[in-house]
Design an enzyme around this catalytic site. Sequence first.
Site, PDB file in Angstrom:
ATOM      1  N   CYS A  89       0.526  -0.959  -0.136  1.00  0.00           N
ATOM      2  CA  CYS A  89       0.147  -0.062  -0.283  1.00  0.00           C
ATOM      3  C   CYS A  89       0.379   1.247  -0.101  1.00  0.00           C
ATOM      4  O   CYS A  89       2.285   1.257   0.899  1.00  0.00           O
ATOM      5  CB  CYS A  89      -0.711   0.301   1.429  1.00  0.00           C
ATOM      6  SG  CYS A  89      -2.011   1.702   1.409  1.00  0.00           S
ATOM      7  N   ASP A  96      -0.165  -6.525   0.082  1.00  0.00           N
ATOM      8  CA  ASP A  96      -1.898  -6.908  -0.212  1.00  0.00           C
ATOM      9  C   ASP A  96      -0.774  -7.784  -1.157  1.00  0.00           C
ATOM     10  O   ASP A  96      -0.192  -7.542  -2.153  1.00  0.00           O
ATOM     11  CB  ASP A  96      -1.537  -5.695  -1.203  1.00  0.00           C
ATOM     12  CG  ASP A  96      -2.039  -3.962  -0.421  1.00  0.00           C
ATOM     13  OD1 ASP A  96      -2.555  -4.058   0.058  1.00  0.00           O
ATOM     14  OD2 ASP A  96      -1.868  -2.769  -0.963  1.00  0.00           O
ATOM     15  N   VAL A 111       5.496 -12.920 -24.298  1.00  0.00           N
ATOM     16  CA  VAL A 111       6.317 -13.074 -23.163  1.00  0.00           C
ATOM     17  C   VAL A 111       6.414 -14.447 -22.412  1.00  0.00           C
ATOM     18  O   VAL A 111       5.852 -15.621 -22.162  1.00  0.00           O
ATOM     19  CB  VAL A 111       5.863 -12.764 -21.956  1.00  0.00           C
ATOM     20  CG1 VAL A 111       4.131 -12.889 -21.080  1.00  0.00           C
ATOM     21  CG2 VAL A 111       6.060 -12.000 -20.801  1.00  0.00           C
ATOM     22  N   GLU A 112       7.804 -14.767 -21.554  1.00  0.00           N
ATOM     23  CA  GLU A 112       8.560 -15.826 -21.267  1.00  0.00           C
ATOM     24  C   GLU A 112       8.505 -15.875 -19.899  1.00  0.00           C
ATOM     25  O   GLU A 112       7.701 -15.101 -19.029  1.00  0.00           O
ATOM     26  CB  GLU A 112      10.092 -15.533 -21.590  1.00  0.00           C
ATOM     27  CG  GLU A 112      10.788 -17.121 -20.707  1.00  0.00           C
ATOM     28  CD  GLU A 112      11.109 -17.121 -20.031  1.00  0.00           C
ATOM     29  OE1 GLU A 112      10.273 -18.176 -19.718  1.00  0.00           O
ATOM     30  OE2 GLU A 112      11.315 -16.259 -18.948  1.00  0.00           O
ATOM     31  N   SER A 113       7.435 -17.326 -19.608  1.00  0.00           N
ATOM     32  CA  SER A 113       6.839 -16.798 -18.292  1.00  0.00           C
ATOM     33  C   SER A 113       8.194 -16.703 -16.594  1.00  0.00           C
ATOM     34  O   SER A 113       7.733 -16.191 -16.127  1.00  0.00           O
ATOM     35  CB  SER A 113       5.825 -18.482 -18.651  1.00  0.00           C
ATOM     36  OG  SER A 113       7.694 -19.615 -18.058  1.00  0.00           O
ATOM     37  N   HIS A 130      -3.908  -1.364  -5.743  1.00  0.00           N
ATOM     38  CA  HIS A 130      -4.275  -1.817  -6.995  1.00  0.00           C
ATOM     39  C   HIS A 130      -4.803  -1.732  -8.092  1.00  0.00           C
ATOM     40  O   HIS A 130      -4.206  -2.307  -9.191  1.00  0.00           O
ATOM     41  CB  HIS A 130      -5.869  -2.721  -5.685  1.00  0.00           C
ATOM     42  CG  HIS A 130      -5.911  -3.389  -4.391  1.00  0.00           C
ATOM     43  ND1 HIS A 130      -4.137  -3.303  -3.883  1.00  0.00           N
ATOM     44  CD2 HIS A 130      -7.162  -3.515  -3.816  1.00  0.00           C
ATOM     45  CE1 HIS A 130      -5.136  -3.591  -2.701  1.00  0.00           C
ATOM     46  NE2 HIS A 130      -6.043  -4.182  -2.468  1.00  0.00           N
ATOM     47  N   GLU A 131      -5.888  -0.792  -8.572  1.00  0.00           N
ATOM     48  CA  GLU A 131      -5.560  -0.389  -9.342  1.00  0.00           C
ATOM     49  C   GLU A 131      -4.407  -0.325 -10.849  1.00  0.00           C
ATOM     50  O   GLU A 131      -4.383  -0.638 -11.679  1.00  0.00           O
ATOM     51  CB  GLU A 131      -6.464   0.357  -9.363  1.00  0.00           C
ATOM     52  CG  GLU A 131      -8.196   0.496  -8.938  1.00  0.00           C
ATOM     53  CD  GLU A 131      -8.633   0.472  -7.726  1.00  0.00           C
ATOM     54  OE1 GLU A 131      -9.317   0.204  -6.994  1.00  0.00           O
ATOM     55  OE2 GLU A 131      -7.605   0.814  -6.955  1.00  0.00           O
TER      56      GLU A 131
END
Length: 198
Positions: A89, A96, A111-113, A130-131
């Site tokens: 936060c 969070d 994208v490579e994991s 969060h947003e």
Amino acid sequence: MEMNFHDEMKKMFEEVIGEIKAGTSDFFDDKKETEKNGTRSDEGLQNLGSKNTEYATDYAPEVLETFDNKHPDRDYFVKFNCPEFTSLCPITGQPDFATIYISYIPDVKMVESKSLKLYLFSFRNHGDFHEDCVNIIMNDLIKLMNPKYIEVWGKFLPRGGISIDPYCNYGRPDTKWEKLAWERLSHHDLYPESVDNR
């Protein structure tokens, strides 16, 4: 004196281990051949297979890596579920916790994991709401691989008695993917889950 089955297996195992330690075993030759001729070693991936993985202590989009989509002529979804996402936060500094869902339809690059895991891990000490987190993740992945379509959904655990589940998406402008993005956004979460695990 005849060896029993157990002794024979033990002797064979010790021989193979000895050969591997000495570097003379052909046990892993197929793997080495694949790596030499391989499918990914020539794509410049730094993290995949590395034994010296470094974990960023703060937000690090530079760790993201791509590889070529071998099926660019087909539209298909790739989905990642990341149930151990953490961020901070920005006001209180408290952690969070969330599950982050990333779904995308690739174009030329994917994208490579492992690099994605390292990238998501880099949010651990990063302070953002969060947003903001889900939008930052989506923006970085758009910049990285220019997908046809992508969506990111964060399901955060409650803090202070409320949970927040931000969702964002993107479809390539002036294409059918832009229309898909609006459709999925406008119909998102029409049938909310029954929340009994948070």
